[in-house]
Write a protein that holds these residues in place. Structure first.
Motif, PDB file in Angstrom:
ATOM      1  N   ASP A  19       0.649  -1.193   0.025  1.00 39.61           N
ATOM      2  CA  ASP A  19       0.062  -0.313   0.118  1.00 39.61           C
ATOM      3  C   ASP A  19       0.879   1.338   0.097  1.00 39.61           C
ATOM      4  O   ASP A  19       2.022   1.276   0.665  1.00 39.61           O
ATOM      5  N   PRO A  20       0.257   2.533  -0.717  1.00 37.92           N
ATOM      6  CA  PRO A  20       1.140   3.433  -0.510  1.00 37.92           C
ATOM      7  C   PRO A  20       1.141   4.178   0.820  1.00 37.92           C
ATOM      8  O   PRO A  20       1.934   5.279   1.056  1.00 37.92           O
ATOM      9  N   ILE A  21       0.560   3.624   1.666  1.00 31.34           N
ATOM     10  CA  ILE A  21       0.153   4.269   3.195  1.00 31.34           C
ATOM     11  C   ILE A  21       1.414   3.657   4.039  1.00 31.34           C
ATOM     12  O   ILE A  21       1.436   2.611   3.947  1.00 31.34           O
ATOM     13  N   ILE A  22       1.898   4.454   4.661  1.00 32.52           N
ATOM     14  CA  ILE A  22       3.038   3.922   5.778  1.00 32.52           C
ATOM     15  C   ILE A  22       2.239   3.734   7.041  1.00 32.52           C
ATOM     16  O   ILE A  22       1.643   4.430   7.715  1.00 32.52           O
ATOM     17  N   TYR A  23       2.411   2.351   7.658  1.00 29.49           N
ATOM     18  CA  TYR A  23       1.644   1.985   8.596  1.00 29.49           C
ATOM     19  C   TYR A  23       2.644   1.818   9.770  1.00 29.49           C
ATOM     20  O   TYR A  23       3.719   1.423   9.641  1.00 29.49           O
ATOM     21  N   LEU A  24       2.234   2.004  11.205  1.00 32.51           N
ATOM     22  CA  LEU A  24       2.948   1.544  12.331  1.00 32.51           C
ATOM     23  C   LEU A  24       3.240   0.441  12.342  1.00 32.51           C
ATOM     24  O   LEU A  24       4.520  -0.363  12.462  1.00 32.51           O
ATOM     25  N   ASN A  25       2.274  -0.649  12.244  1.00 34.99           N
ATOM     26  CA  ASN A  25       2.279  -2.189  12.179  1.00 34.99           C
ATOM     27  C   ASN A  25       1.434  -2.453  10.809  1.00 34.99           C
ATOM     28  O   ASN A  25       0.332  -2.695  10.835  1.00 34.99           O
ATOM     29  N   PRO A  26       2.380  -2.630   9.719  1.00 33.89           N
ATOM     30  CA  PRO A  26       1.754  -2.763   8.466  1.00 33.89           C
ATOM     31  C   PRO A  26       0.994  -4.306   8.407  1.00 33.89           C
ATOM     32  O   PRO A  26       1.595  -5.087   8.840  1.00 33.89           O
ATOM     33  N   PRO A  27      -0.261  -4.118   7.798  1.00 34.09           N
ATOM     34  CA  PRO A  27      -0.980  -5.451   7.699  1.00 34.09           C
ATOM     35  C   PRO A  27      -0.338  -6.023   6.483  1.00 34.09           C
ATOM     36  O   PRO A  27       0.238  -5.621   5.513  1.00 34.09           O
ATOM     37  N   THR A  28      -0.564  -7.089   6.453  1.00 30.69           N
ATOM     38  CA  THR A  28       0.071  -8.138   5.477  1.00 30.69           C
ATOM     39  C   THR A  28      -1.104  -8.509   4.432  1.00 30.69           C
ATOM     40  O   THR A  28      -2.078  -9.069   4.782  1.00 30.69           O
ATOM     41  N   HIS A  29      -1.018  -8.028   3.143  1.00 31.04           N
ATOM     42  CA  HIS A  29      -2.167  -8.401   2.158  1.00 31.04           C
ATOM     43  C   HIS A  29      -1.400  -9.108   1.113  1.00 31.04           C
ATOM     44  O   HIS A  29      -0.056  -8.921   0.480  1.00 31.04           O
ATOM     45  N   TYR A  30      -2.172 -10.178   0.464  1.00 36.49           N
ATOM     46  CA  TYR A  30      -1.727 -10.791  -0.619  1.00 36.49           C
ATOM     47  C   TYR A  30      -2.802 -10.862  -1.822  1.00 36.49           C
ATOM     48  O   TYR A  30      -3.930 -10.674  -1.594  1.00 36.49           O
ATOM     49  N   GLU A  31      -2.211 -10.982  -2.983  1.00 33.98           N
ATOM     50  CA  GLU A  31      -3.350 -11.047  -3.991  1.00 33.98           C
ATOM     51  C   GLU A  31      -2.588 -12.176  -4.948  1.00 33.98           C
ATOM     52  O   GLU A  31      -1.704 -12.237  -5.314  1.00 33.98           O
ATOM     53  N   LEU A  32      -3.823 -12.961  -5.495  1.00 34.53           N
ATOM     54  CA  LEU A  32      -3.523 -13.847  -6.331  1.00 34.53           C
ATOM     55  C   LEU A  32      -3.700 -13.392  -7.679  1.00 34.53           C
ATOM     56  O   LEU A  32      -4.428 -12.531  -8.064  1.00 34.53           O
ATOM     57  N   THR A  33      -2.741 -13.680  -8.479  1.00 32.02           N
ATOM     58  CA  THR A  33      -2.463 -13.081  -9.876  1.00 32.02           C
ATOM     59  C   THR A  33      -2.586 -14.000 -10.978  1.00 32.02           C
ATOM     60  O   THR A  33      -1.683 -15.178 -10.994  1.00 32.02           O
ATOM     61  N   TYR A  34      -3.205 -14.016 -12.015  1.00 31.89           N
ATOM     62  CA  TYR A  34      -3.189 -14.757 -13.189  1.00 31.89           C
ATOM     63  C   TYR A  34      -2.291 -14.157 -14.205  1.00 31.89           C
ATOM     64  O   TYR A  34      -2.482 -13.079 -14.494  1.00 31.89           O
ATOM     65  N   ARG A  35      -1.358 -15.048 -14.801  1.00 36.85           N
ATOM     66  CA  ARG A  35      -0.313 -14.482 -15.681  1.00 36.85           C
ATOM     67  C   ARG A  35      -0.136 -15.514 -16.814  1.00 36.85           C
ATOM     68  O   ARG A  35       0.277 -16.638 -16.439  1.00 36.85           O
TER      69      ARG A  35
END
Length: 72
Positions: A19-35
């Motif tokens: 994310d372009p936002i800076i967090y104190l405790n960054p959440p982890t986000h994952y994204e499935l991508t079809y390539r």
């Protein structure tokens, strides 16, 4: 019934999303991508274009029938 595409034609990967936002405790986000491993053939692109055109025609027909059913 349709069969899935051959696994040699594509890959699905899990990428960490930043994310372009800076967090104190960054959440982890994952994204499935079809390539696709290779460019999509022009014949398949043509078929996909026809599918969307047919879908649009069907939705136009449904909207027309709905409007006509409401008029006396």
């Amino acid at each position: 019934m349709t069969s899935p595409l051959d696994r040699s034609l594509y890959e699905i990967v899990m990428e960490e999303k930043c994310d372009p936002i800076i967090y104190l405790n960054p959440p982890t986000h994952y994204e499935l991508t079809y390539r696709p491993k290779e460019p999509i053939p022009e014949t398949l692109a043509t078929i996909i274009g026809h599918v969307f055109g047919d879908l649009r025609s069907a939705l136009d027909y449904i909207a027309q029938r709905i409007i006509r059913s409401g008029t006396p």
